[in-house]
Scaffold this motif. Structure first.
Motif, PDB file in Angstrom:
ATOM      1  N   VAL A 156      38.764  32.261  31.297  1.00  0.00           N
ATOM      2  CA  VAL A 156      38.874  33.697  31.604  1.00  0.00           C
ATOM      3  C   VAL A 156      39.704  33.873  32.882  1.00  0.00           C
ATOM      4  O   VAL A 156      40.529  34.788  32.991  1.00  0.00           O
ATOM      5  N   THR A 157      39.539  32.956  33.833  1.00  0.00           N
ATOM      6  CA  THR A 157      40.333  33.004  35.067  1.00  0.00           C
ATOM      7  C   THR A 157      41.831  32.869  34.756  1.00  0.00           C
ATOM      8  O   THR A 157      42.670  33.540  35.355  1.00  0.00           O
ATOM      9  N   LEU A 158      42.148  32.022  33.778  1.00  0.00           N
ATOM     10  CA  LEU A 158      43.550  31.857  33.378  1.00  0.00           C
ATOM     11  C   LEU A 158      44.103  33.181  32.835  1.00  0.00           C
ATOM     12  O   LEU A 158      45.245  33.559  33.116  1.00  0.00           O
ATOM     13  N   PHE A 159      43.272  33.899  32.062  1.00  0.00           N
ATOM     14  CA  PHE A 159      43.702  35.218  31.570  1.00  0.00           C
ATOM     15  C   PHE A 159      43.859  36.202  32.733  1.00  0.00           C
ATOM     16  O   PHE A 159      44.800  36.998  32.748  1.00  0.00           O
ATOM     17  N   ASN A 160      42.946  36.164  33.695  1.00  0.00           N
ATOM     18  CA  ASN A 160      43.105  37.010  34.891  1.00  0.00           C
ATOM     19  C   ASN A 160      44.456  36.712  35.544  1.00  0.00           C
ATOM     20  O   ASN A 160      45.227  37.605  35.887  1.00  0.00           O
ATOM     21  N   ASN A 161      44.707  35.419  35.729  1.00  0.00           N
ATOM     22  CA  ASN A 161      45.922  34.971  36.383  1.00  0.00           C
ATOM     23  C   ASN A 161      47.165  35.507  35.672  1.00  0.00           C
ATOM     24  O   ASN A 161      48.140  35.909  36.301  1.00  0.00           O
ATOM     25  N   ASN A 162      47.092  35.574  34.337  1.00  0.00           N
ATOM     26  CA  ASN A 162      48.253  36.012  33.555  1.00  0.00           C
ATOM     27  C   ASN A 162      48.363  37.521  33.418  1.00  0.00           C
ATOM     28  O   ASN A 162      49.373  38.014  32.936  1.00  0.00           O
ATOM     29  N   THR A 163      47.305  38.269  33.773  1.00  0.00           N
ATOM     30  CA  THR A 163      47.370  39.721  33.586  1.00  0.00           C
ATOM     31  C   THR A 163      47.446  40.426  34.948  1.00  0.00           C
ATOM     32  O   THR A 163      48.522  40.778  35.399  1.00  0.00           O
ATOM     33  N   PHE A 164      46.343  40.556  35.661  1.00  0.00           N
ATOM     34  CA  PHE A 164      46.392  41.308  36.923  1.00  0.00           C
ATOM     35  C   PHE A 164      46.496  40.394  38.151  1.00  0.00           C
ATOM     36  O   PHE A 164      46.499  40.881  39.270  1.00  0.00           O
ATOM     37  N   SER A 165      46.571  39.114  37.968  1.00  0.00           N
ATOM     38  CA  SER A 165      46.647  38.100  39.047  1.00  0.00           C
ATOM     39  C   SER A 165      45.348  37.984  39.836  1.00  0.00           C
ATOM     40  O   SER A 165      44.736  36.936  39.887  1.00  0.00           O
TER      41      SER A 165
ATOM     42  N   LEU B   2      36.022  47.418  39.997  1.00  0.00           N
ATOM     43  CA  LEU B   2      35.434  46.117  40.336  1.00  0.00           C
ATOM     44  C   LEU B   2      34.336  45.770  39.319  1.00  0.00           C
ATOM     45  O   LEU B   2      33.372  46.519  39.165  1.00  0.00           O
ATOM     46  N   GLY B   3      34.536  44.671  38.614  1.00  0.00           N
ATOM     47  CA  GLY B   3      33.548  44.221  37.637  1.00  0.00           C
ATOM     48  C   GLY B   3      33.595  42.708  37.537  1.00  0.00           C
ATOM     49  O   GLY B   3      34.390  42.056  38.222  1.00  0.00           O
ATOM     50  N   TYR B   4      32.739  42.146  36.700  1.00  0.00           N
ATOM     51  CA  TYR B   4      32.707  40.677  36.623  1.00  0.00           C
ATOM     52  C   TYR B   4      32.036  40.197  35.338  1.00  0.00           C
ATOM     53  O   TYR B   4      31.348  40.960  34.652  1.00  0.00           O
ATOM     54  N   ALA B   5      32.270  38.913  35.064  1.00  0.00           N
ATOM     55  CA  ALA B   5      31.524  38.220  34.006  1.00  0.00           C
ATOM     56  C   ALA B   5      30.823  37.032  34.641  1.00  0.00           C
ATOM     57  O   ALA B   5      31.308  36.454  35.622  1.00  0.00           O
ATOM     58  N   ILE B   6      29.643  36.674  34.082  1.00  0.00           N
ATOM     59  CA  ILE B   6      28.938  35.458  34.494  1.00  0.00           C
ATOM     60  C   ILE B   6      28.812  34.620  33.232  1.00  0.00           C
ATOM     61  O   ILE B   6      28.287  35.096  32.212  1.00  0.00           O
ATOM     62  N   LEU B   7      29.314  33.407  33.284  1.00  0.00           N
ATOM     63  CA  LEU B   7      29.433  32.619  32.056  1.00  0.00           C
ATOM     64  C   LEU B   7      29.514  31.130  32.374  1.00  0.00           C
ATOM     65  O   LEU B   7      29.707  30.761  33.540  1.00  0.00           O
ATOM     66  N   PRO B   8      29.331  30.276  31.360  1.00  0.00           N
ATOM     67  CA  PRO B   8      29.416  28.834  31.614  1.00  0.00           C
ATOM     68  C   PRO B   8      30.752  28.486  32.275  1.00  0.00           C
ATOM     69  O   PRO B   8      31.786  29.097  31.967  1.00  0.00           O
ATOM     70  N   GLU B   9      30.688  27.495  33.166  1.00  0.00           N
ATOM     71  CA  GLU B   9      31.847  27.165  33.999  1.00  0.00           C
ATOM     72  C   GLU B   9      33.131  26.901  33.206  1.00  0.00           C
ATOM     73  O   GLU B   9      34.214  27.360  33.592  1.00  0.00           O
TER      74      GLU B   9
ATOM     75  N   ALA C 164      39.973  34.200  40.244  1.00  0.00           N
ATOM     76  CA  ALA C 164      38.575  34.322  39.795  1.00  0.00           C
ATOM     77  C   ALA C 164      37.775  35.226  40.727  1.00  0.00           C
ATOM     78  O   ALA C 164      36.626  35.550  40.442  1.00  0.00           O
ATOM     79  N   GLY C 165      38.376  35.642  41.852  1.00  0.00           N
ATOM     80  CA  GLY C 165      37.651  36.432  42.844  1.00  0.00           C
ATOM     81  C   GLY C 165      37.481  35.624  44.113  1.00  0.00           C
ATOM     82  O   GLY C 165      37.590  34.382  44.093  1.00  0.00           O
ATOM     83  N   ILE C 166      37.220  36.303  45.254  1.00  0.00           N
ATOM     84  CA  ILE C 166      37.051  35.561  46.516  1.00  0.00           C
ATOM     85  C   ILE C 166      35.718  34.805  46.470  1.00  0.00           C
ATOM     86  O   ILE C 166      34.740  35.290  45.880  1.00  0.00           O
ATOM     87  N   PRO C 167      35.686  33.595  47.054  1.00  0.00           N
ATOM     88  CA  PRO C 167      34.466  32.771  46.972  1.00  0.00           C
ATOM     89  C   PRO C 167      33.218  33.510  47.445  1.00  0.00           C
ATOM     90  O   PRO C 167      32.148  33.383  46.837  1.00  0.00           O
ATOM     91  N   LEU C 168      33.341  34.316  48.517  1.00  0.00           N
ATOM     92  CA  LEU C 168      32.155  35.009  49.043  1.00  0.00           C
ATOM     93  C   LEU C 168      31.586  35.984  48.009  1.00  0.00           C
ATOM     94  O   LEU C 168      30.366  36.033  47.804  1.00  0.00           O
ATOM     95  N   LEU C 169      32.445  36.748  47.345  1.00  0.00           N
ATOM     96  CA  LEU C 169      31.931  37.694  46.349  1.00  0.00           C
ATOM     97  C   LEU C 169      31.349  36.942  45.146  1.00  0.00           C
ATOM     98  O   LEU C 169      30.285  37.295  44.633  1.00  0.00           O
ATOM     99  N   ARG C 170      32.014  35.890  44.720  1.00  0.00           N
ATOM    100  CA  ARG C 170      31.503  35.131  43.558  1.00  0.00           C
ATOM    101  C   ARG C 170      30.115  34.552  43.876  1.00  0.00           C
ATOM    102  O   ARG C 170      29.206  34.612  43.047  1.00  0.00           O
TER     103      ARG C 170
END
Ligand SMILES: Cc1ncc(COP(=O)(O)O)c(C=O)c1O
Length: 398
Positions: free
Chosen positions: A266-275, A253-260, A73-79
């Motif tokens: 979306v994090t699961l899709f990240n995990n399955n595509t670019f890690s 570098l980009g991002y989405a902001i969305l309900p938890e 999902a990204g490093i905690p500091l950037l999030r």
């Protein structure tokens, strides 16, 4: 003999679109290699260098060994930094937290993963035309039932909301808006956003707000996000990134902001595509959001001057007329007095005039007869391009 492998390729590929700007760029580079002068107004990237403090932060992070896998999902500091910045910039209450943020290698893969998380085959999905091609490509790939709402030149390229009203229903899953807008530079007004918000709440659908040009904004008022309107924080997915505001296209570098709950999927899709996204690039993102804002404002002011020069120049050329873009860095002149074949005209301007631009129909059927010029070029180059267009255009007989 090489096999074509056609029979091995998935038929789903036929539903994918692509960004024509990259093809124009390739041809423009060929002409340059032959010694021709070309002004690049085809590709949507700032011509400025990434601000110094951002580069420095990346180099320091590299030497600090931010060189390993990071959380999907990204490093905690950037999030956390994005959550703070986005809440402040958009006046969001209650504020976003790190859990609302998902980081990706550019906004484009984030769009892909957000739509993949939302759309079942047959789901009603509404976007706009002309548009950044990723929305049509991904939603068609996912076999959603897609509706394209025209943007109207007569409304300074804002969406036809009466048409939208006839297309939304309880079946609508999500609507995308993009303000400021690629490829036209249009900006939705508060009234437009309120009307869209009312429809979203009445019919219970999500709004994906692509706000990647929110810092490329020329109106005197503050930028207004639909997420800041009553009842919209928890039904809006903001898409944003660093490419346009900070001249960081190549950093990815980009991002989405969305309900938890959606962020987790979306994090699961990240995990399955670019890690995950490169660690030192994410640290550069932290520096971009926490460092001086002055470079962003300076770039924006330069874009505004170029916009004024380009749009005035285009309107002085016989056969072209152009509305004044209120954001992003694109001009979208109407060339229908000359031709409806915008792709042929764009090709002609490149081959004969050395001016690389895009055909409006590459952004959807409603772009037919228009051209897209990115004004990520110097005033000198813009002046030269305008002179070239005025000189060669009378010879076009497409
Ligand atoms: C409307 C819009 N959204 C998203 C993107 C993706 O940007 P990136 O993947 O560089 O973050 C672009 C790039 O041109 C764009 O125009």
């Amino acid at each position: 003999m090489l096999a074509t492998h056609d029979d091995r390729i998935t038929s789903a590929v036929e539903r994918l679109g692509s960004e024509n700007a990259f093809e124009v760029l390739a041809r423009a580079r060929q002409l340059e290699a032959q010694g021709r002068r070309v002004v690049h107004m085809e590709i949507g990237e700032p011509d400025f260098d990434t601000p110094e403090h951002i580069k420095k932060a990346a180099v320091e992070a590299l030497y600090d060994s931010h060189t390993h896998y990071t959380p999907s999902a990204g490093i905690p500091l950037l999030r956390a930094t994005i959550a703070e910045y986005a809440s402040r910039f958009r006046h969001i209450s209650p504020v976003y937290t790190a859990e609302n943020v998902v980081v990706g290698p550019g906004a484009k893969p984030i769009i892909w993963n957000v739509l993949s998380a939302l759309l079942n085959p047959g789901d009603d999905f509404i976007y706009f035309d002309p548009a950044y091609p990723a929305y049509a490509s991904c939603s068609s790939y996912l076999q959603a039932n897609v509706h394209a709402i025209p943007l109207l030149e007569s409304r300074n390229w804002r969406m036809d909301l009466d048409e939208l009203e006839t297309r939304v229903s309880k079946k609508t899953k999500a609507l995308v808006i993009n303000s400021p807008h690629n490829p036209t530079g249009g900006v939705l007004t508060r009234g437009d956003l309120e009307r869209i918000a009312e429809m979203a709440q009445r019919h219970d659908f999500l709004v994906i707000a692509d706000e990647i040009y929110s810092r490329n904004f020329y109106l005197d008022s503050d930028y207004l996000s639909i997420a800041a309107l009553d009842g919209m924080r928890d039904r809006t997915i903001i898409v944003d990134g660093f490419s346009k505001a900070y001249a960081m296209t190549g950093w990815r570098l980009g991002y989405a902001i969305l309900p938890e709950a959606l962020a987790k999927v979306v994090t699961l899709f990240n995990n399955n595509t670019f890690s995950c996204v490169t660690g030192f690039v994410q640290m550069a993102g932290v520096a971009a959001l926490t460092g001086p804002d002055e470079p962003v404002r300076r770039m924006n002011e330069t874009f505004r001057q170029r916009r004024d020069r380009l749009v005035a120049g285009l309107n002085d050329i016989d056969g072209l007329s152009c509305t004044l873009p209120e954001g992003a860095f694109y001009a979208f002149p109407n060339a229908m007095a000359i031709t409806h074949d915008d792709k042929a005209l764009a090709k002609f301007l490149l081959e004969e005039g050395g001016v690389a631009c895009g055909g409006g129909s590459s952004f959807g059927a409603a772009g037919k007869g228009y051209l897209r010029f990115s004004y990520a070029a110097s005033i000198e180059d813009i002046d030269w391009a305008l002179k070239q267009i005025a000189t060669v255009l009378p010879q076009f007989n497409g």
